[in-house]
Design a protein around this motif. Structure first.
Motif, PDB file in Angstrom:
ATOM      1  N   ILE A  44      43.581  50.460  38.328  1.00  0.00           N
ATOM      2  CA  ILE A  44      43.754  50.575  39.772  1.00  0.00           C
ATOM      3  C   ILE A  44      43.217  49.309  40.425  1.00  0.00           C
ATOM      4  CG2 ILE A  44      43.210  51.921  41.823  1.00  0.00           C
ATOM      5  CD1 ILE A  44      44.964  53.365  39.757  1.00  0.00           C
ATOM      6  N   THR A  45      44.124  48.483  40.909  1.00  0.00           N
ATOM      7  CA  THR A  45      43.775  47.257  41.619  1.00  0.00           C
ATOM      8  C   THR A  45      45.033  46.766  42.320  1.00  0.00           C
ATOM      9  OG1 THR A  45      42.457  45.221  41.375  1.00  0.00           O
ATOM     10  CG2 THR A  45      44.303  45.509  39.847  1.00  0.00           C
ATOM     11  N   PRO A  46      44.923  46.014  43.397  1.00  0.00           N
ATOM     12  CA  PRO A  46      46.113  45.544  44.098  1.00  0.00           C
ATOM     13  C   PRO A  46      47.044  44.737  43.198  1.00  0.00           C
ATOM     14  CG  PRO A  46      44.162  45.212  45.451  1.00  0.00           C
ATOM     15  CD  PRO A  46      43.671  45.655  44.113  1.00  0.00           C
ATOM     16  N   LYS A  47      48.322  44.827  43.483  1.00  0.00           N
ATOM     17  CA  LYS A  47      49.318  44.160  42.651  1.00  0.00           C
ATOM     18  C   LYS A  47      49.084  42.666  42.564  1.00  0.00           C
ATOM     19  CE  LYS A  47      54.321  43.685  42.024  1.00  0.00           C
ATOM     20  NZ  LYS A  47      55.666  44.041  42.557  1.00  0.00           N
ATOM     21  N   VAL A  48      48.651  42.060  43.663  1.00  0.00           N
ATOM     22  CA  VAL A  48      48.433  40.617  43.668  1.00  0.00           C
ATOM     23  C   VAL A  48      47.352  40.219  42.669  1.00  0.00           C
ATOM     24  CG1 VAL A  48      46.770  40.710  45.575  1.00  0.00           C
ATOM     25  CG2 VAL A  48      48.061  38.588  45.134  1.00  0.00           C
ATOM     26  N   ARG A  49      46.333  41.085  42.493  1.00  0.00           N
ATOM     27  CA  ARG A  49      45.288  40.787  41.505  1.00  0.00           C
ATOM     28  C   ARG A  49      45.782  41.102  40.100  1.00  0.00           C
ATOM     29  NH1 ARG A  49      41.387  43.420  45.215  1.00  0.00           N
ATOM     30  NH2 ARG A  49      40.657  41.768  46.623  1.00  0.00           N
ATOM     31  N   TRP A  50      46.543  42.176  39.969  1.00  0.00           N
ATOM     32  CA  TRP A  50      47.069  42.542  38.652  1.00  0.00           C
ATOM     33  C   TRP A  50      47.978  41.453  38.098  1.00  0.00           C
ATOM     34  CZ3 TRP A  50      45.997  45.238  34.690  1.00  0.00           C
ATOM     35  CH2 TRP A  50      46.969  45.590  33.738  1.00  0.00           C
ATOM     36  N   GLU A  51      48.718  40.814  38.968  1.00  0.00           N
ATOM     37  CA  GLU A  51      49.627  39.756  38.534  1.00  0.00           C
ATOM     38  C   GLU A  51      48.952  38.388  38.471  1.00  0.00           C
ATOM     39  OE1 GLU A  51      52.918  40.005  41.203  1.00  0.00           O
ATOM     40  OE2 GLU A  51      53.797  41.753  40.176  1.00  0.00           O
ATOM     41  N   GLY A  52      47.665  38.347  38.796  1.00  0.00           N
ATOM     42  CA  GLY A  52      46.926  37.100  38.770  1.00  0.00           C
ATOM     43  C   GLY A  52      45.944  37.028  37.618  1.00  0.00           C
ATOM     44  N   ALA A  53      44.893  36.223  37.802  1.00  0.00           N
ATOM     45  CA  ALA A  53      43.938  35.955  36.727  1.00  0.00           C
ATOM     46  C   ALA A  53      43.143  37.199  36.325  1.00  0.00           C
ATOM     47  CB  ALA A  53      42.990  34.836  37.147  1.00  0.00           C
ATOM     48  N   ILE A  54      42.823  38.073  37.288  1.00  0.00           N
ATOM     49  CA  ILE A  54      42.088  39.295  36.956  1.00  0.00           C
ATOM     50  C   ILE A  54      42.931  40.176  36.046  1.00  0.00           C
ATOM     51  CG2 ILE A  54      41.303  41.492  37.938  1.00  0.00           C
ATOM     52  CD1 ILE A  54      40.039  39.949  40.196  1.00  0.00           C
ATOM     53  N   GLY A  55      44.197  40.360  36.390  1.00  0.00           N
ATOM     54  CA  GLY A  55      45.078  41.137  35.526  1.00  0.00           C
ATOM     55  C   GLY A  55      45.230  40.507  34.156  1.00  0.00           C
ATOM     56  N   ASP A  56      45.325  39.187  34.106  1.00  0.00           N
ATOM     57  CA  ASP A  56      45.426  38.500  32.813  1.00  0.00           C
ATOM     58  C   ASP A  56      44.210  38.795  31.945  1.00  0.00           C
ATOM     59  OD1 ASP A  56      47.822  37.392  33.573  1.00  0.00           O
ATOM     60  OD2 ASP A  56      46.958  35.454  34.146  1.00  0.00           O
ATOM     61  N   THR A  57      43.026  38.790  32.554  1.00  0.00           N
ATOM     62  CA  THR A  57      41.790  39.058  31.812  1.00  0.00           C
ATOM     63  C   THR A  57      41.790  40.469  31.241  1.00  0.00           C
ATOM     64  OG1 THR A  57      40.548  37.507  33.201  1.00  0.00           O
ATOM     65  CG2 THR A  57      39.270  39.175  32.010  1.00  0.00           C
ATOM     66  N   ILE A  58      42.206  41.443  32.042  1.00  0.00           N
ATOM     67  CA  ILE A  58      42.233  42.836  31.589  1.00  0.00           C
ATOM     68  C   ILE A  58      43.281  43.024  30.490  1.00  0.00           C
ATOM     69  CG2 ILE A  58      42.703  45.222  32.298  1.00  0.00           C
ATOM     70  CD1 ILE A  58      41.650  44.397  35.111  1.00  0.00           C
ATOM     71  N   ARG A  59      44.464  42.432  30.696  1.00  0.00           N
ATOM     72  CA  ARG A  59      45.526  42.565  29.700  1.00  0.00           C
ATOM     73  C   ARG A  59      45.161  41.887  28.382  1.00  0.00           C
ATOM     74  NH1 ARG A  59      48.719  42.038  34.324  1.00  0.00           N
ATOM     75  NH2 ARG A  59      48.637  39.764  34.180  1.00  0.00           N
ATOM     76  N   GLU A  60      44.516  40.751  28.482  1.00  0.00           N
ATOM     77  CA  GLU A  60      44.151  40.026  27.267  1.00  0.00           C
ATOM     78  C   GLU A  60      43.234  40.854  26.386  1.00  0.00           C
ATOM     79  OE1 GLU A  60      42.120  35.750  25.923  1.00  0.00           O
ATOM     80  OE2 GLU A  60      42.179  36.342  28.032  1.00  0.00           O
ATOM     81  N   TYR A  61      42.320  41.627  27.001  1.00  0.00           N
ATOM     82  CA  TYR A  61      41.373  42.406  26.204  1.00  0.00           C
ATOM     83  C   TYR A  61      41.938  43.767  25.808  1.00  0.00           C
ATOM     84  CZ  TYR A  61      37.163  44.493  24.421  1.00  0.00           C
ATOM     85  OH  TYR A  61      36.260  45.118  23.585  1.00  0.00           O
ATOM     86  N   PHE A  62      42.344  44.579  26.768  1.00  0.00           N
ATOM     87  CA  PHE A  62      42.800  45.933  26.438  1.00  0.00           C
ATOM     88  C   PHE A  62      44.207  45.947  25.840  1.00  0.00           C
ATOM     89  CE2 PHE A  62      39.451  46.983  29.542  1.00  0.00           C
ATOM     90  CZ  PHE A  62      38.729  47.893  28.783  1.00  0.00           C
ATOM     91  N   GLY A  63      44.936  44.860  26.010  1.00  0.00           N
ATOM     92  CA  GLY A  63      46.264  44.767  25.417  1.00  0.00           C
ATOM     93  C   GLY A  63      46.292  43.958  24.141  1.00  0.00           C
ATOM     94  N   GLN A  64      45.115  43.602  23.631  1.00  0.00           N
ATOM     95  CA  GLN A  64      45.066  42.840  22.387  1.00  0.00           C
ATOM     96  C   GLN A  64      45.658  43.654  21.249  1.00  0.00           C
ATOM     97  OE1 GLN A  64      41.054  42.767  20.264  1.00  0.00           O
ATOM     98  NE2 GLN A  64      40.396  43.456  22.306  1.00  0.00           N
ATOM     99  N   ALA A  65      46.091  42.964  20.205  1.00  0.00           N
ATOM    100  CA  ALA A  65      46.740  43.630  19.083  1.00  0.00           C
ATOM    101  C   ALA A  65      45.772  44.553  18.359  1.00  0.00           C
ATOM    102  CB  ALA A  65      47.309  42.591  18.116  1.00  0.00           C
ATOM    103  N   GLN A  66      46.235  45.743  18.044  1.00  0.00           N
ATOM    104  CA  GLN A  66      45.465  46.692  17.239  1.00  0.00           C
ATOM    105  C   GLN A  66      45.273  46.120  15.839  1.00  0.00           C
ATOM    106  OE1 GLN A  66      44.418  50.271  17.635  1.00  0.00           O
ATOM    107  NE2 GLN A  66      43.422  49.683  15.751  1.00  0.00           N
ATOM    108  N   ALA A  67      44.026  46.068  15.386  1.00  0.00           N
ATOM    109  CA  ALA A  67      43.739  45.550  14.048  1.00  0.00           C
ATOM    110  C   ALA A  67      44.316  46.483  12.989  1.00  0.00           C
ATOM    111  CB  ALA A  67      42.231  45.406  13.854  1.00  0.00           C
ATOM    112  N   GLY A  68      44.764  45.891  11.893  1.00  0.00           N
ATOM    113  CA  GLY A  68      45.170  46.677  10.734  1.00  0.00           C
ATOM    114  C   GLY A  68      46.587  47.195  10.766  1.00  0.00           C
ATOM    115  N   LEU A  69      47.434  46.668  11.653  1.00  0.00           N
ATOM    116  CA  LEU A  69      48.826  47.086  11.694  1.00  0.00           C
ATOM    117  C   LEU A  69      49.718  45.957  11.187  1.00  0.00           C
ATOM    118  CD1 LEU A  69      49.148  48.937  15.124  1.00  0.00           C
ATOM    119  CD2 LEU A  69      48.726  49.919  12.869  1.00  0.00           C
ATOM    120  N   PRO A  70      50.793  46.277  10.485  1.00  0.00           N
ATOM    121  CA  PRO A  70      51.654  45.221   9.953  1.00  0.00           C
ATOM    122  C   PRO A  70      52.443  44.494  11.034  1.00  0.00           C
ATOM    123  CG  PRO A  70      52.564  47.383   9.468  1.00  0.00           C
ATOM    124  CD  PRO A  70      51.194  47.612  10.034  1.00  0.00           C
TER     125      PRO A  70
END
Length: 335
Positions: A44-70
């Motif tokens: 939950i955050t404004p779209k402008v932040r989600w599409e900016g650097a804050i969103g990039d930071t969140i996506r980079e961490y919580f959207g990182q690749a799951q370990a151990g998958l082919p």
């Protein structure tokens, strides 16, 4: 070929955080169930932040690749809404991260709420006066948040399995191996020998299951992570044949395997491994999760390995399902 193994400890595997919980069990029981898809995180955050650097930071961490998958799959599927759209229809979402920038805030803060709007819901709220303050507090707390969200997803599945476990599997492990294990219906006991069991569910498109064996605890070297993997490979070759002659199930020791040392259920010394398995002399394979636990009370080492074979499908959710079976093991129940 050189064997590669990366050893690391992470709260995302340990799930050992104990956060302050709001309200009693009575209040929680009156709340609605959580909504949203399994392994989803609503930000939950404004779209402008989600599409900016804050969103990039969140996506980079919580959207990182799951370990151990082919193949690459994210740890969480991420959704975004502004706070104005965070209404009753979505307020019960299972995992929520609220991010607010408020220039009047004296400093950045993070709060955690357990089941504020729905049962088993996990909500983190970050308030920061500037973007730089957000990045700092996010960096300091991201592993904690990941651990809470992952553990919540696993415990939700375990609660479902506990309500209606497969009775044949449950009775086998209780009566023969002195433990409670909660496996959903649809699984079949393929093999049950002196100290080894293989249970799986087979469908037209995938296979998932778990493999159990135990041995007396005689020396601390049994808890060396390389020796653990070698022992598992010995048992797999002995008990799990492949589709053709001279083929068998084996751990893939060439690709990286992650390993974390932790306390199972806050009491038992344990190792948790994630990596890939294969069929020796063939082309089949998939992800596995291996939990190795020292049961001092019964002087035994327990090996519980979940695996998935789904050549045409995504595997993250299937792997977390068998991981929840593996983690449902209860060695300390009242006899």
């Amino acid at each position: 070929m050189k064997h590669t193994l990366f050893l690391f400890c992470t709260c995302l595997l340990l799930g050992c955080l104990h956060s302050c919980k709001e309200g009693g069990n009575g209040r929680k029981s009156m709340l609605q169930p959580v909504t949203g898809g399994t392994n989803e995180l609503l930000v939950i955050t404004p779209k402008v932040r989600w599409e900016g650097a804050i969103g990039d930071t969140i996506r980079e961490y919580f959207g990182q690749a799951q370990a151990g998958l082919p193949q690459g799959e994210p740890m969480f599927d991420l959704l975004n809404l502004p706070y104005s759209s965070f209404e009753k229809s979505v307020r019960a979402h299972r995992n929520v991260l609220i991010v607010s920038l408020k220039s009047k805030a004296d400093s950045a803060s993070i709060t955690y709420s357990d089941s504020p709007w729905a049962r088993t819901q996990k909500v983190f709220r970050i308030v920061a006066p500037t973007e730089e303050a957000f990045y700092e507090i996010f960096r300091e707390n991201k592993e904690r948040m990941m651990g809470v969200f992952l553990r919540a997803e696993r415990e939700r599945l375990m609660e479902v399995y506990k309500k209606n476990p497969d009775q044949k599997v449950f009775n086998l492990f209780k009566e023969k191996y002195n433990m409670l294990l909660y496996c959903p219906g649809g699984y079949r006991i393929n093999k049950d020998t002196a100290d080894f069991a293989w249970v799986s569910m087979e469908t037209a498109v995938n296979s998932r299951g778990f493999i159990f064996f135990q041995e007396p605890y005689t020396h601390e070297s049994q808890l060396n992570y390389r020796i653990i993997l070698e022992r598992v490979n010995e048992e797999l070759q002995k008990h799990i044949p492949g589709p053709l002659d001279s083929t068998w199930m084996a751990l893939d020791m060439v690709t990286p395997v992650t390993a974390a040392n932790y306390e199972y259920n806050g009491k038992h010394y344990a190792f948790l491994f994630k990596g890939l398995w294969m069929v020796a002399n063939d082309y089949m394979g998939g992800p596995f999760v291996l939990n190795t636990v020292l049961d001092r009370e019964n002087n035994r080492v327990i090996y519980m390995m979940g695996y998935v074979y789904a050549p045409e499908d995504k595997k993250r959710n299937l792997l977390r399902q068998v991981e929840s079976i593996v983690f449902s093991m209860n060695l300390d129940y009242e006899k």
